[in-house]
Design an enzyme around this catalytic site. Structure first.
Site, PDB file in Angstrom:
ATOM      1  N   ASN A   1       1.200  -1.434  -0.172  1.00 54.60           N
ATOM      2  CA  ASN A   1      -0.017  -0.020   0.025  1.00 54.60           C
ATOM      3  C   ASN A   1       1.046   1.091   0.389  1.00 54.60           C
ATOM      4  OD1 ASN A   1      -2.170   2.154   0.458  1.00 54.60           O
ATOM      5  ND2 ASN A   1      -2.404   1.408   2.595  1.00 54.60           N
ATOM      6  N   TRP A   2       1.245   1.823  -1.017  1.00 54.21           N
ATOM      7  CA  TRP A   2       2.578   3.073  -1.293  1.00 54.21           C
ATOM      8  C   TRP A   2       1.426   4.279  -0.356  1.00 54.21           C
ATOM      9  CZ3 TRP A   2       4.364   2.890  -6.998  1.00 54.21           C
ATOM     10  CH2 TRP A   2       4.867   1.562  -7.180  1.00 54.21           C
ATOM     11  N   LYS A   3       0.042   4.141  -0.223  1.00 55.13           N
ATOM     12  CA  LYS A   3      -0.747   5.432   0.218  1.00 55.13           C
ATOM     13  C   LYS A   3      -0.049   6.682  -0.602  1.00 55.13           C
ATOM     14  CE  LYS A   3      -0.246   3.546   4.662  1.00 55.13           C
ATOM     15  NZ  LYS A   3      -1.036   4.057   5.870  1.00 55.13           N
TER      16      LYS A   3
ATOM     17  N   HIS B   1      -9.946   1.908   4.571  1.00 53.39           N
ATOM     18  CA  HIS B   1      -8.439   1.931   5.161  1.00 53.39           C
ATOM     19  C   HIS B   1      -8.978   2.934   7.027  1.00 53.39           C
ATOM     20  CE1 HIS B   1      -4.271   3.044   6.989  1.00 53.39           C
ATOM     21  NE2 HIS B   1      -3.830   2.213   5.844  1.00 53.39           N
TER      22      HIS B   1
ATOM     23  N   GLU C   1      -6.138  -4.609  11.153  1.00 57.89           N
ATOM     24  CA  GLU C   1      -4.908  -3.275  10.924  1.00 57.89           C
ATOM     25  C   GLU C   1      -5.296  -2.198  12.411  1.00 57.89           C
ATOM     26  OE1 GLU C   1      -2.932  -2.808   7.121  1.00 57.89           O
ATOM     27  OE2 GLU C   1      -4.568  -0.846   7.103  1.00 57.89           O
TER      28      GLU C   1
ATOM     29  N   GLY D   1       2.589   2.543  11.184  1.00 59.52           N
ATOM     30  CA  GLY D   1       3.420   3.882  10.520  1.00 59.52           C
ATOM     31  C   GLY D   1       4.062   3.833  11.503  1.00 59.52           C
TER      32      GLY D   1
ATOM     33  N   SER E   1       2.983  -1.848  10.594  1.00 56.54           N
ATOM     34  CA  SER E   1       4.325  -2.006  10.716  1.00 56.54           C
ATOM     35  C   SER E   1       5.185  -3.205  10.209  1.00 56.54           C
ATOM     36  CB  SER E   1       4.565  -1.882  12.110  1.00 56.54           C
ATOM     37  OG  SER E   1       4.630  -0.104  12.725  1.00 56.54           O
TER      38      SER E   1
ATOM     39  N   GLY F   1       3.165  -1.069   4.250  1.00 54.93           N
ATOM     40  CA  GLY F   1       3.054   0.152   3.827  1.00 54.93           C
ATOM     41  C   GLY F   1       4.460   0.598   3.625  1.00 54.93           C
ATOM     42  N   GLY F   2       4.572   1.005   4.622  1.00 53.03           N
ATOM     43  CA  GLY F   2       6.352   1.480   5.262  1.00 53.03           C
ATOM     44  C   GLY F   2       7.421   1.028   4.172  1.00 53.03           C
TER      45      GLY F   2
HETATM   46  P1  PGA Z   1       2.427   0.426   7.891  1.00 49.50           P
HETATM   47  O1  PGA Z   1       1.118   0.647   7.347  1.00 49.50           O
HETATM   48  O2  PGA Z   1       3.002  -0.883   6.654  1.00 49.50           O
HETATM   49  O3  PGA Z   1       3.599   1.664   6.975  1.00 49.50           O
HETATM   50  O4  PGA Z   1       2.368   0.639   9.424  1.00 49.50           O
HETATM   51  C1  PGA Z   1       0.496  -0.072   7.211  1.00 49.50           C
HETATM   52  C2  PGA Z   1      -1.110   0.367   6.288  1.00 49.50           C
HETATM   53  O5  PGA Z   1      -1.254   1.296   6.422  1.00 49.50           O
HETATM   54  O6  PGA Z   1      -1.720  -0.054   5.571  1.00 49.50           O
END
Ligand code: PGA
Length: 235
Positions: free
Chosen positions: A8-10, A95, A160, A166, A198, A217-218
Site C-alpha cells: 500500500n503506497w498511500k 483503511h 489493521e 506507521g 509496521s 505500507g512503509g
Molecule cells: P505501515 O502501514 O506498514 O507503514 O504500518 C500499513 C498500512 O497502513 O496499511
C-alpha cells in the site's frame, strides 16, 4: 497456502519511481520463485502507467480506495466504472486513514464493498477492533439487500490496528491470530485475513505463520526493502 503480500503506497511516488519499483520487483519475481501473490496498490494516477507491467508479470493491481457512489456528478471521486480496462483486481476499502482523516463511515465502506464485488473487483476490507463488529454487521446487511451470497464471496480482510500503523509498534502475532479467528467465524472459512501495521523483513514471518498474508505500507515503498520481505517467501 500461497500468501498475499499487499503493498500500500498511500500517496507516495511519482510515475517514474513507480515504474522503477515495478521493474525491480518484476526482475526479482522473474528470477526467484516466491510462494506469494504480490499485490500493488499505487495511487490511482499510476494505474494506466503500470498496467503493462501488471499484465506481463506476477504483480497484480489494487486500488487504495473506491467511491461509495456509482458513476455520476461526484467531482474528484473514482468509481468502479472508472477502473474498467485498467486491470484492477482488488480494492482496499475502509483503511483507517480514510475513516480518520476523511470521515468514512461503516455505511459508506459497506457500499464500497458491494460496488467492488459488482464490478468484479475483490475487496480488501480493513478492520480494527473499535469498528470490527459494526462493520461486519453493515456489510452483512448490504449483502442481504443486494442479494449477494456471503458464502460465495472470497472476501479479504485486513486486520489493521490503528496503533500499529506507521508506528513501529507492530501487534503481537497471538492477537492477530485471535482476531483472524473472530473474522473467520463471522464470514466463513473461505475468507482470507491478512495483517497490516509496521510489517517489516524482521517480523513478517511471525504474521505469515498466523495469517493469510500482510498489508505493508512503509516497508513497501522502496523496491529493496519490499524485495527483502518477499525473500522470506522464497521457495
Ligand atoms: P505501515 O502501514 O506498514 O507503514 O504500518 C500499513 C498500512 O497502513 O496499511
Amino acid at each position: 497456502m500461497t500468501k498475499l503480500i499487499i503493498a500500500n503506497w498511500k500517496s507516495n511516488h511519482n510515475l517514474q519511481s513507480a515504474k522503477d519499483w515495478a521493474t525491480s520487483v518484476e526482475g526479482y519475481l522473474d528470477s526467484f520463485r516466491v510462494n506469494a501473490r504480490v499485490i500493488l496498490a499505487p495511487p490511482f494516477s499510476f494505474l494506466a502507467g503500470l498496467r503493462r507491467i501488471a499484465d506481463r508479470t506476477l504483480i497484480e493491481l489494487a486500488v487504495q480506495n473506491l467511491s461509495h457512489q456509482t458513476a455520476g456528478s461526484y467531482t474528484g471521486e473514482v468509481c468502479s466504472q472508472n477502473l474498467e480496462g485498467l486491470g484492477v483486481k482488488f480494492a482496499i476499502v475502509g483503511h483507517s486513514e480514510r475513516r480518520r482523516l476523511f470521515g468514512e463511515t461503516d455505511e459508506q465502506v459497506a457500499q464500497k464493498v458491494v460496488l467492488a464485488i459488482n464490478a468484479g473487483i475483490r475487496p480488501i476490507l480493513c478492520l480494527d477492533e473499535p469498528y470490527l463488529q459494526s462493520q461486519i454487521q453493515k456489510v452483512k446487511a448490504h449483502f442481504l439487500e443486494n442479494q449477494i451470497n456471503l458464502e460465495e464471496q472470497e472476501m479479504i480482510f485486513a486486520y489493521e490496528p490503528i496503533s500499529a500503523i506507521g508506528s513501529g509498534q507492530n501487534e503481537s502475532a497471538e492477537k492477530v491470530s485471535q482476531v483472524a479467528r473472530v473474522i473467520k467465524e463471522a464470514y466463513g472459512a473461505r475468507c482470507l485475513v491478512v495483517y497490516g501495521g509496521s510489517v517489516n523483513a524482521e517480523n513478517i514471518s511471525d504474521y505469515l505463520a498466523v495469517a493469510d498474508g500482510v498489508l505493508v505500507g512503509g516497508a513497501s515503498l522502496q523496491a529493496d526493502s519490499f524485495i527483502k520481505l518477499l525473500s522470506v517467501l522464497y521457495k
